[in-house]
Design an enzyme around this catalytic site. Structure first.
Site, PDB file in Angstrom:
ATOM      1  N   TYR A 111      60.187  54.679  21.188  1.00 36.25           N
ATOM      2  CA  TYR A 111      58.745  54.928  21.364  1.00 36.25           C
ATOM      3  C   TYR A 111      58.037  53.669  21.861  1.00 36.25           C
ATOM      4  O   TYR A 111      57.357  53.686  22.893  1.00 36.25           O
ATOM      5  CB  TYR A 111      58.106  55.405  20.047  1.00 36.25           C
ATOM      6  CG  TYR A 111      56.588  55.288  20.035  1.00 36.25           C
ATOM      7  CD1 TYR A 111      55.809  56.069  20.887  1.00 36.25           C
ATOM      8  CD2 TYR A 111      55.942  54.390  19.182  1.00 36.25           C
ATOM      9  CE1 TYR A 111      54.422  55.952  20.889  1.00 36.25           C
ATOM     10  CE2 TYR A 111      54.557  54.271  19.178  1.00 36.25           C
ATOM     11  CZ  TYR A 111      53.796  55.053  20.037  1.00 36.25           C
ATOM     12  OH  TYR A 111      52.424  54.923  20.052  1.00 36.25           O
ATOM     13  N   SER A 133      58.881  52.648  25.329  1.00 36.21           N
ATOM     14  CA  SER A 133      58.244  53.461  26.377  1.00 36.21           C
ATOM     15  C   SER A 133      56.764  53.094  26.525  1.00 36.21           C
ATOM     16  O   SER A 133      56.228  53.074  27.634  1.00 36.21           O
ATOM     17  CB  SER A 133      58.416  54.958  26.100  1.00 36.21           C
ATOM     18  OG  SER A 133      57.636  55.363  24.987  1.00 36.21           O
ATOM     19  N   LYS A 134      56.108  52.760  25.418  1.00 40.86           N
ATOM     20  CA  LYS A 134      54.700  52.336  25.509  1.00 40.86           C
ATOM     21  C   LYS A 134      54.622  50.960  26.192  1.00 40.86           C
ATOM     22  O   LYS A 134      53.726  50.706  27.002  1.00 40.86           O
ATOM     23  CB  LYS A 134      54.039  52.271  24.127  1.00 40.86           C
ATOM     24  CG  LYS A 134      53.814  53.617  23.458  1.00 40.86           C
ATOM     25  CD  LYS A 134      52.866  54.552  24.197  1.00 40.86           C
ATOM     26  CE  LYS A 134      51.416  54.113  24.172  1.00 40.86           C
ATOM     27  NZ  LYS A 134      50.505  55.134  24.758  1.00 40.86           N
ATOM     28  N   THR A 165      49.643  50.672  21.823  1.00 44.27           N
ATOM     29  CA  THR A 165      49.905  50.423  20.406  1.00 44.27           C
ATOM     30  C   THR A 165      50.298  48.971  20.147  1.00 44.27           C
ATOM     31  O   THR A 165      50.805  48.292  21.051  1.00 44.27           O
ATOM     32  CB  THR A 165      51.051  51.359  19.945  1.00 44.27           C
ATOM     33  OG1 THR A 165      51.525  50.938  18.682  1.00 44.27           O
ATOM     34  CG2 THR A 165      52.232  51.308  20.906  1.00 44.27           C
ATOM     35  N   ASP A 166      50.122  48.519  18.908  1.00 45.36           N
ATOM     36  CA  ASP A 166      50.586  47.164  18.534  1.00 45.36           C
ATOM     37  C   ASP A 166      52.108  47.121  18.395  1.00 45.36           C
ATOM     38  O   ASP A 166      52.693  46.039  18.298  1.00 45.36           O
ATOM     39  CB  ASP A 166      49.924  46.695  17.227  1.00 45.36           C
ATOM     40  CG  ASP A 166      50.206  47.592  16.019  1.00 45.36           C
ATOM     41  OD1 ASP A 166      50.836  48.661  16.188  1.00 45.36           O
ATOM     42  OD2 ASP A 166      49.801  47.229  14.905  1.00 45.36           O
ATOM     43  N   GLU A 167      52.745  48.307  18.403  1.00 51.44           N
ATOM     44  CA  GLU A 167      54.200  48.335  18.220  1.00 51.44           C
ATOM     45  C   GLU A 167      54.939  47.705  19.401  1.00 51.44           C
ATOM     46  O   GLU A 167      56.119  47.370  19.291  1.00 51.44           O
ATOM     47  CB  GLU A 167      54.681  49.770  17.978  1.00 51.44           C
ATOM     48  CG  GLU A 167      54.047  50.359  16.736  1.00 51.44           C
ATOM     49  CD  GLU A 167      54.612  51.697  16.306  1.00 51.44           C
ATOM     50  OE1 GLU A 167      55.790  51.955  16.538  1.00 51.44           O
ATOM     51  OE2 GLU A 167      53.834  52.485  15.727  1.00 51.44           O
ATOM     52  N   HIS A 181      63.709  50.062  11.444  1.00 51.35           N
ATOM     53  CA  HIS A 181      62.331  50.104  10.943  1.00 51.35           C
ATOM     54  C   HIS A 181      61.639  48.732  11.018  1.00 51.35           C
ATOM     55  O   HIS A 181      62.081  47.783  10.361  1.00 51.35           O
ATOM     56  CB  HIS A 181      62.363  50.578   9.474  1.00 51.35           C
ATOM     57  CG  HIS A 181      61.093  51.200   9.020  1.00 51.35           C
ATOM     58  ND1 HIS A 181      60.972  51.811   7.795  1.00 51.35           N
ATOM     59  CD2 HIS A 181      59.886  51.316   9.605  1.00 51.35           C
ATOM     60  CE1 HIS A 181      59.744  52.279   7.659  1.00 51.35           C
ATOM     61  NE2 HIS A 181      59.071  51.977   8.736  1.00 51.35           N
TER      62      HIS A 181
HETATM   63  N1  LIG Z   1      48.303  57.381  16.039  1.00 50.62           N
HETATM   64  C1  LIG Z   1      48.282  56.052  15.983  1.00 50.62           C
HETATM   65  O1  LIG Z   1      48.269  55.466  14.901  1.00 50.62           O
HETATM   66  C2  LIG Z   1      48.224  55.244  17.268  1.00 50.62           C
HETATM   67  C3  LIG Z   1      48.037  53.859  17.180  1.00 50.62           C
HETATM   68  C4  LIG Z   1      47.944  53.114  18.365  1.00 50.62           C
HETATM   69  C5  LIG Z   1      48.032  53.751  19.597  1.00 50.62           C
HETATM   70  N2  LIG Z   1      48.231  55.094  19.656  1.00 50.62           N
HETATM   71  C6  LIG Z   1      48.292  55.732  20.993  1.00 50.62           C
HETATM   72  O2  LIG Z   1      47.170  56.595  21.082  1.00 50.62           O
HETATM   73  C7  LIG Z   1      47.480  57.726  21.892  1.00 50.62           C
HETATM   74  C8  LIG Z   1      47.176  59.002  21.136  1.00 50.62           C
HETATM   75  O3  LIG Z   1      47.966  59.036  19.942  1.00 50.62           O
HETATM   76  P1  LIG Z   1      47.847  60.240  18.904  1.00 50.62           P
HETATM   77  O4  LIG Z   1      48.230  59.719  17.586  1.00 50.62           O
HETATM   78  O5  LIG Z   1      46.545  60.940  19.084  1.00 50.62           O
HETATM   79  O6  LIG Z   1      49.031  61.190  19.434  1.00 50.62           O
HETATM   80  P2  LIG Z   1      49.206  62.769  19.327  1.00 50.62           P
HETATM   81  O7  LIG Z   1      50.680  63.002  19.398  1.00 50.62           O
HETATM   82  O8  LIG Z   1      48.442  63.325  18.178  1.00 50.62           O
HETATM   83  O9  LIG Z   1      48.504  63.320  20.649  1.00 50.62           O
HETATM   84  C9  LIG Z   1      49.070  63.161  21.929  1.00 50.62           C
HETATM   85  C10 LIG Z   1      48.413  64.175  22.863  1.00 50.62           C
HETATM   86  O10 LIG Z   1      48.938  63.952  24.187  1.00 50.62           O
HETATM   87  C11 LIG Z   1      49.273  65.212  24.746  1.00 50.62           C
HETATM   88  N3  LIG Z   1      50.357  64.978  25.723  1.00 50.62           N
HETATM   89  C12 LIG Z   1      51.598  64.478  25.477  1.00 50.62           C
HETATM   90  N4  LIG Z   1      52.316  64.427  26.615  1.00 50.62           N
HETATM   91  C13 LIG Z   1      51.502  64.886  27.613  1.00 50.62           C
HETATM   92  C14 LIG Z   1      51.670  65.054  29.010  1.00 50.62           C
HETATM   93  N5  LIG Z   1      52.828  64.750  29.611  1.00 50.62           N
HETATM   94  N6  LIG Z   1      50.618  65.514  29.735  1.00 50.62           N
HETATM   95  C15 LIG Z   1      49.430  65.809  29.122  1.00 50.62           C
HETATM   96  N7  LIG Z   1      49.233  65.702  27.795  1.00 50.62           N
HETATM   97  C16 LIG Z   1      50.262  65.244  27.051  1.00 50.62           C
HETATM   98  C17 LIG Z   1      49.705  66.074  23.579  1.00 50.62           C
HETATM   99  O11 LIG Z   1      49.620  67.461  23.857  1.00 50.62           O
HETATM  100  C18 LIG Z   1      48.722  65.640  22.501  1.00 50.62           C
HETATM  101  O12 LIG Z   1      47.522  66.393  22.551  1.00 50.62           O
HETATM  102  C19 LIG Z   1      48.952  57.563  22.282  1.00 50.62           C
HETATM  103  O13 LIG Z   1      49.007  56.989  23.561  1.00 50.62           O
HETATM  104  C20 LIG Z   1      49.513  56.606  21.242  1.00 50.62           C
HETATM  105  O14 LIG Z   1      50.601  55.863  21.760  1.00 50.62           O
HETATM  106  C21 LIG Z   1      48.335  55.861  18.516  1.00 50.62           C
END
Ligand SMILES: NC(=O)c1ccc[n+]([C@@H]2O[C@H](COP(=O)([O-])OP(=O)(O)OC[C@H]3O[C@@H](n4cnc5c(N)ncnc54)[C@H](O)[C@@H]3O)[C@@H](O)[C@H]2O)c1
Length: 341
Positions: A154, A157-158, A126-128, A280
Site C-alpha cells: 500500500y 503504491s502511494k 499518507t505518512d506511511e 507491521h
Molecule cells: N484513512 C486514512 O487514515 C488515511 C490517512 C492518510 C491518507 N489517506 C488517503 O486518503 C485517501 C482516501 O482514503 P479513505 O480512507 O477515504 O479510503 P476509502 O477506501 O474509504 O475510499 C477510497 C475511495 O476511492 C474510490 N476509488 C478507489 N479506486 C478508484 C478508482 N480507480 N477510480 C475511482 N474511484 C476509486 C473508492 O470507491 C472509495 O470511494 C486515499 O488516497 C488514502 O491513501 C487515508
C-alpha cells in the site's frame, strides 16, 4: 470554485463533501468515484440532491472521462485510492492500478485540458510513505524533508503516486501539491479499519483482534481536521510543495483499544491478541510545523478523549449503516473483479 474530487464516496471523501457543502457556499463539488468495496453512495445520501454536489460513477483510469470532468472544473482534489494495508498484503495489483496508474492517468488528463497550468491539483497521500520510526526515539517525527522509505505494498503504491505527482510539477510546471497525512478517524470509515472494526465487533458481541504486542504507535487525526488542511493546501499552498498533516495525538494500539473498551463499557477480556501484521510499521509521528507556520492550519477537532468518544458514539448510533456495509451490501463491481482473480 468547482472542485473535481476523486474518491468522494469513501471515508475521507464523503466527509470532505459534507464539510464543504456545510461551510463553504462558494464551492461546488463533482465526485468521481468507481464505487469499489469501500465506496458507498449511502455515505452521501443526505446531500445527494444538493445543487452544489454532483456524483459521477466512473474510474480514474478512464482518461476520456477524466479529461471531460477536469475540463469542467477549476481544481482537482485526488483522494481515490485502494487504502487498506492488509488488502495490499493479500493482493497488491489493484493498489498499483488505482494508486499509481490512476494518478498518472488523472495527471495526463489534466495536462491535456489545461495546457497553461491554470488549474490546481492536490494529491492526498499518507505518512506511511516515510516508512516507520523506532519506539525508543520519541523526539523523531516525519516532516516534508524525511526521505521516502515505504514498507507495505500500500505505502509503496502511494509513494509511487506521490513521485509521479511531484514529477508532473517539475517536468510540466503543473500546479501540483502533495499532502502526507497521519491516521484519520471519524464517521463513515469502512469497518475493516481498526476503530469502526473494534466498535462494531463489540456491539456484535465479538472480541477485538489486536495485532502483535499492541505497542505500534499512530498519530490520530479527526477526518474533518484533515479535510480542512487539504482545503487550506488547495487555496493557499505553493505549487510543487508537499505538506505533512498530523494530529499531535500519538497513541499505541493498546492505548487505543483500552480507550474504545472504556467508551463501550467493556473490560480487557474482550481483547483477542492475534498474529502480527506482516511487516507491521512500529511508529508514525508527524511534525506539522510547515502547515502551521506557512498556511496557519492546526488541528482543532482531534483531541482525545472527546473526539474519540464522539466517533465511537457515531458508530453506536448508526448501526443500520455499518450492518449493511459489513454484510457486503455495498460491494462494488471492482471488488467482485479482484475477489474472482
Ligand atoms: N484513512 C486514512 O487514515 C488515511 C490517512 C492518510 C491518507 N489517506 C488517503 O486518503 C485517501 C482516501 O482514503 P479513505 O480512507 O477515504 O479510503 P476509502 O477506501 O474509504 O475510499 C477510497 C475511495 O476511492 C474510490 N476509488 C478507489 N479506486 C478508484 C478508482 N480507480 N477510480 C475511482 N474511484 C476509486 C473508492 O470507491 C472509495 O470511494 C486515499 O488516497 C488514502 O491513501 C487515508
Amino acid at each position: 470554485m468547482k472542485i473535481l474530487l476523486t474518491g468522494g464516496s469513501g471515508f475521507i471523501g464523503s466527509n470532505f463533501v459534507r464539510y464543504v457543502l456545510r461551510d463553504r457556499d462558494d464551492i461546488e463539488v463533482v465526485n468521481l468515484d468507481a464505487l469499489t468495496y469501500s465506496g458507498n453512495p449511502e455515505n452521501l445520501a443526505d446531500v445527494e440532491n444538493d445543487p452544489r454536489y454532483t456524483f459521477v460513477h466512473g474510474n480514474i483510469l478512464d482518461i476520456e472521462l477524466c479529461r471531460k470532468l477536469i475540463g469542467e472544473c477549476d481544481a482537482v482534489i485526488h483522494m481515490a485510492a485502494e487504502s487498506h494495508v492488509d488488502r495490499s498484503i493479500i493482493d497488491a495489483r489493484p493498489f498499483v492500478e488505482s494508486n499509481v496508474l490512476g494518478t498518472q492517468t488523472l495527471l495526463d488528463a489534466m495536462r491535456k485540458v489545461d495546457p497553461d497550468n491554470a488549474k490546481t491539483f492536490v494529491h492526498v497521500s499518507t505518512d506511511e510513505v516515510f516508512g516507520d520510526l523506532p519506539l525508543d526515539r520519541p523526539e523523531l517525527k516525519f516532516s516534508e524533508a524525511t526521505p521516502y522509505a515505504p514498507s507495505s505494498p500500500y505505502s509503496a503504491s502511494k509513494a509511487g503516486s506521490d513521485m509521479i505527482a511531484r514529477a508532473y510539477h517539475h517536468t510540466f510546471g503543473m500546479k501540483v501539491m502533495v499532502t502526507n497525512c497521519s491516521n484519520n478517524f471519524g464517521p463513515y470509515q469502512f469497518p475493516e479499519k481498526v476503530i469502526p472494526l473494534f466498535v462494531t465487533n463489540l456491539i456484535e458481541g465479538k472480541k477485538v483482534p489486536l495485532y502483535g504486542d499492541g505497542r505500534n504507535v499512530r498519530d490520530w487525526l479527526h477526518v474533518e481536521d484533515h479535510n480542512e488542511a487539504v482545503l487550506a493546501v488547495l487555496e493557499k499552498g505553493e505549487p510543487g510543495e508537499s505538506y505533512c498533516i498530523g494530529g499531535n495525538n500519538e497513541r499505541s494500539n493498546l492505548e487505543l483499544t483500552h480507550a474504545i473498551l472504556g467508551a463501550m463499557g467493556k473490560d480487557e477480556s474482550w481483547i483477542e491478541p492475534v498474529k502480527d501484521r506482516l511487516g507491521h510499521d512500529r511508529r508514525y509521528a508527524i511534525d506539522a510545523t510547515k502547515l502551521k507556520t506557512q498556511l496557519g492550519w492546526e488541528p482543532t477537532r482531534s483531541a482525545w478523549p472527546a473526539a474519540l468518544e464522539s466517533t465511537v458514539k457515531w458508530y453506536v448510533d448508526h448501526a443500520e449503516w455499518w450492518k449493511r456495509v459489513k454484510s457486503g451490501a455495498y460491494r462494488g463491481y471492482y471488488e467482485q473483479q479482484y475477489v474472482n482473480r
